[in-house]
Write an enzyme that holds these catalytic residues in place. Sequence first.
Site, mmCIF file in Angstrom:
data_model
loop_
_atom_site.group_PDB
_atom_site.id
_atom_site.type_symbol
_atom_site.label_atom_id
_atom_site.label_comp_id
_atom_site.label_asym_id
_atom_site.label_seq_id
_atom_site.Cartn_x
_atom_site.Cartn_y
_atom_site.Cartn_z
ATOM 1 N N GLU A 153 15.642 123.604 49.609
ATOM 2 C CA GLU A 153 16.798 122.814 49.207
ATOM 3 C C GLU A 153 16.694 122.284 47.770
ATOM 4 O O GLU A 153 16.839 121.102 47.508
ATOM 5 C CB GLU A 153 17.026 121.647 50.176
ATOM 6 C CG GLU A 153 18.433 121.079 50.089
ATOM 7 C CD GLU A 153 18.725 120.050 51.166
ATOM 8 O OE1 GLU A 153 19.840 119.519 51.158
ATOM 9 O OE2 GLU A 153 17.852 119.784 52.006
ATOM 10 N N ARG A 195 -2.025 119.227 61.579
ATOM 11 C CA ARG A 195 -1.524 119.734 60.292
ATOM 12 C C ARG A 195 -0.722 121.034 60.424
ATOM 13 O O ARG A 195 -0.569 121.773 59.467
ATOM 14 C CB ARG A 195 -2.672 119.915 59.289
ATOM 15 C CG ARG A 195 -3.387 118.615 58.960
ATOM 16 C CD ARG A 195 -4.409 118.798 57.846
ATOM 17 N NE ARG A 195 -5.035 117.528 57.511
ATOM 18 C CZ ARG A 195 -6.129 117.049 58.079
ATOM 19 N NH1 ARG A 195 -6.718 117.756 59.042
ATOM 20 N NH2 ARG A 195 -6.635 115.901 57.709
ATOM 21 N N HIS A 219 26.973 113.337 65.519
ATOM 22 C CA HIS A 219 26.727 113.986 64.226
ATOM 23 C C HIS A 219 27.918 114.854 63.814
ATOM 24 O O HIS A 219 28.387 114.776 62.680
ATOM 25 C CB HIS A 219 25.461 114.846 64.313
ATOM 26 C CG HIS A 219 25.178 115.614 63.055
ATOM 27 N ND1 HIS A 219 24.785 115.011 61.884
ATOM 28 C CD2 HIS A 219 25.265 116.945 62.786
ATOM 29 C CE1 HIS A 219 24.621 115.937 60.948
ATOM 30 N NE2 HIS A 219 24.899 117.110 61.480
ATOM 31 N N HIS A 228 28.112 116.113 55.009
ATOM 32 C CA HIS A 228 26.960 115.435 55.603
ATOM 33 C C HIS A 228 26.576 114.139 54.893
ATOM 34 O O HIS A 228 26.112 113.202 55.544
ATOM 35 C CB HIS A 228 25.751 116.373 55.637
ATOM 36 C CG HIS A 228 25.846 117.432 56.679
ATOM 37 N ND1 HIS A 228 26.866 118.375 56.706
ATOM 38 C CD2 HIS A 228 25.062 117.704 57.754
ATOM 39 C CE1 HIS A 228 26.680 119.173 57.746
ATOM 40 N NE2 HIS A 228 25.608 118.790 58.397
ATOM 41 N N GLU A 237 30.156 122.002 62.522
ATOM 42 C CA GLU A 237 29.286 122.813 61.676
ATOM 43 C C GLU A 237 29.878 124.208 61.465
ATOM 44 O O GLU A 237 29.748 124.793 60.386
ATOM 45 C CB GLU A 237 27.889 122.921 62.296
ATOM 46 C CG GLU A 237 27.130 121.609 62.394
ATOM 47 C CD GLU A 237 26.627 121.092 61.044
ATOM 48 O OE1 GLU A 237 26.812 121.772 60.018
ATOM 49 O OE2 GLU A 237 26.063 119.981 61.024
ATOM 50 N N LYS A 268 14.226 122.937 58.829
ATOM 51 C CA LYS A 268 14.276 121.496 58.582
ATOM 52 C C LYS A 268 13.935 120.756 59.869
ATOM 53 O O LYS A 268 14.556 120.987 60.908
ATOM 54 C CB LYS A 268 15.679 121.072 58.122
ATOM 55 C CG LYS A 268 15.919 121.193 56.637
ATOM 56 C CD LYS A 268 17.235 120.514 56.309
ATOM 57 C CE LYS A 268 17.527 120.543 54.832
ATOM 58 N NZ LYS A 268 18.803 119.846 54.521
ATOM 59 N N ARG A 316 20.910 125.709 48.779
ATOM 60 C CA ARG A 316 20.904 125.158 50.141
ATOM 61 C C ARG A 316 21.633 123.819 50.225
ATOM 62 O O ARG A 316 22.057 123.410 51.299
ATOM 63 C CB ARG A 316 19.465 125.026 50.654
ATOM 64 C CG ARG A 316 19.385 124.678 52.131
ATOM 65 C CD ARG A 316 18.005 124.879 52.708
ATOM 66 N NE ARG A 316 17.985 124.500 54.118
ATOM 67 C CZ ARG A 316 16.960 124.715 54.937
ATOM 68 N NH1 ARG A 316 15.866 125.313 54.496
ATOM 69 N NH2 ARG A 316 17.012 124.351 56.202
ATOM 70 N N ASN A 321 25.199 120.879 52.937
ATOM 71 C CA ASN A 321 25.403 119.452 53.184
ATOM 72 C C ASN A 321 26.866 119.030 53.068
ATOM 73 O O ASN A 321 27.159 117.822 53.081
ATOM 74 C CB ASN A 321 24.564 118.630 52.195
ATOM 75 C CG ASN A 321 23.080 118.792 52.424
ATOM 76 O OD1 ASN A 321 22.625 118.927 53.553
ATOM 77 N ND2 ASN A 321 22.311 118.806 51.343
ATOM 78 N N HIS A 357 26.392 111.147 57.236
ATOM 79 C CA HIS A 357 25.167 110.423 57.570
ATOM 80 C C HIS A 357 25.353 108.918 57.401
ATOM 81 O O HIS A 357 24.805 108.125 58.169
ATOM 82 C CB HIS A 357 24.012 110.912 56.689
ATOM 83 C CG HIS A 357 23.496 112.258 57.079
ATOM 84 N ND1 HIS A 357 22.538 112.930 56.361
ATOM 85 C CD2 HIS A 357 23.809 113.072 58.118
ATOM 86 C CE1 HIS A 357 22.277 114.088 56.947
ATOM 87 N NE2 HIS A 357 23.045 114.195 58.013
ATOM 88 N N LYS A 417 23.737 131.006 57.004
ATOM 89 C CA LYS A 417 22.621 130.103 56.778
ATOM 90 C C LYS A 417 21.375 130.886 56.403
ATOM 91 O O LYS A 417 20.596 130.452 55.536
ATOM 92 C CB LYS A 417 22.356 129.231 58.002
ATOM 93 C CG LYS A 417 21.292 128.175 57.725
ATOM 94 C CD LYS A 417 21.305 127.026 58.695
ATOM 95 C CE LYS A 417 20.368 125.908 58.245
ATOM 96 N NZ LYS A 417 20.338 124.772 59.170
#
Length: 349
Positions: A230, A120, A258, A241, A184, A142, A234, A238, A245, A220
């Site tokens: 997010e 956990r 990517h 993205h 990026e 993330k 935030r 993206n 994706h 960032k």
Amino acid sequence: MRTIKVQTGRPYEILIERGLIDRCGQFIKEVSKAQKVCVVTDSNVEKIYAQRVIDSIKEQGFETKLFVFEAGEERKRLPTISNMYSCFADFHMSRKDLVVALGGGVTGDMAGFAAASYMRGIEFVQIPTSLLAQVDSSVGGKTGVDIEQGKNLVGAFWQPNRVIIDPDTLKTLPQHFINDGMAEVIKYGCIKDSKLFDTLKNENALDIIEDIIEICVSIKRDVVNADEREKGERMLLNFGHTLGHSLEKIYNYSGLSHGEAVAIGMCIITAASEKAGITKNGTTEEIISLCKKYGLPTTDNASPKEIAEICSSDKKSSGGIVNLVLLKEIGTSFTQPTKLIELENFITL
């Protein structure tokens, strides 16, 4: 040494300096009381940096273990995470012990997710060795893996104890991976910093790479500080993205990297928003030109219909709505909720 402080639920520092990788143990010791450290890396990075990192960590009195997975985005799946859990358990790691993510974005995402979910949650440190990871994915917490239905659909927000960035690691990267990370970097100029965008146009980014890394990480940091999970600001990260994706999934995460997918995504979405009168005329050509300068593709043969259909399973979509990140002009971005049934028409040029 350049030090950037991130003020999330668990505050931490990002350290940037050449040569840090051989002193990483010292900087891990400062933030962890662990007895055991498992270094997670891929088969490419292992050959170059694994032993140097393990030696540095051992010098600080840690007991160490190395976990290596076969390099490639296609390995960013739950079976790899399961193997990590087994490694941690066989090493008898406790909640007080630590995982080190040594490598690029795939390594950081998976090692971070394994750390977030094993017992956990145990601590981890990021040592990013790719440009993409240094300017983006290692910061912000993330973590996750891909499943058949889409990219990063399983994951957790789990902040590292520290991020240790050694720009010298970029010297060992093939040019393809430098180009990948530049997508990026260009993204940050597009969404937040027109001066950065101009710098990328007028200079060679690699000649001033420490400055570039610091600028991107600082942007960032500010965004993540304001919106760790997010819910608003935030989402701007993206840009490119959502469509990117979809393209990665079309190519089954192996035919298009990517960064390449993000570059194409930025160009497609900006062309669409410019056509719709949302974005300043000429912005698309500026982005295309900069992407080409850094060896990135700007178009793809995938149809708008294919791209739009896959967006429906993207984690950024909800209730038939996807939040598209658009530009007013270079350096100024915003989100626009768009119905998925309208997306195909929007991106059809």
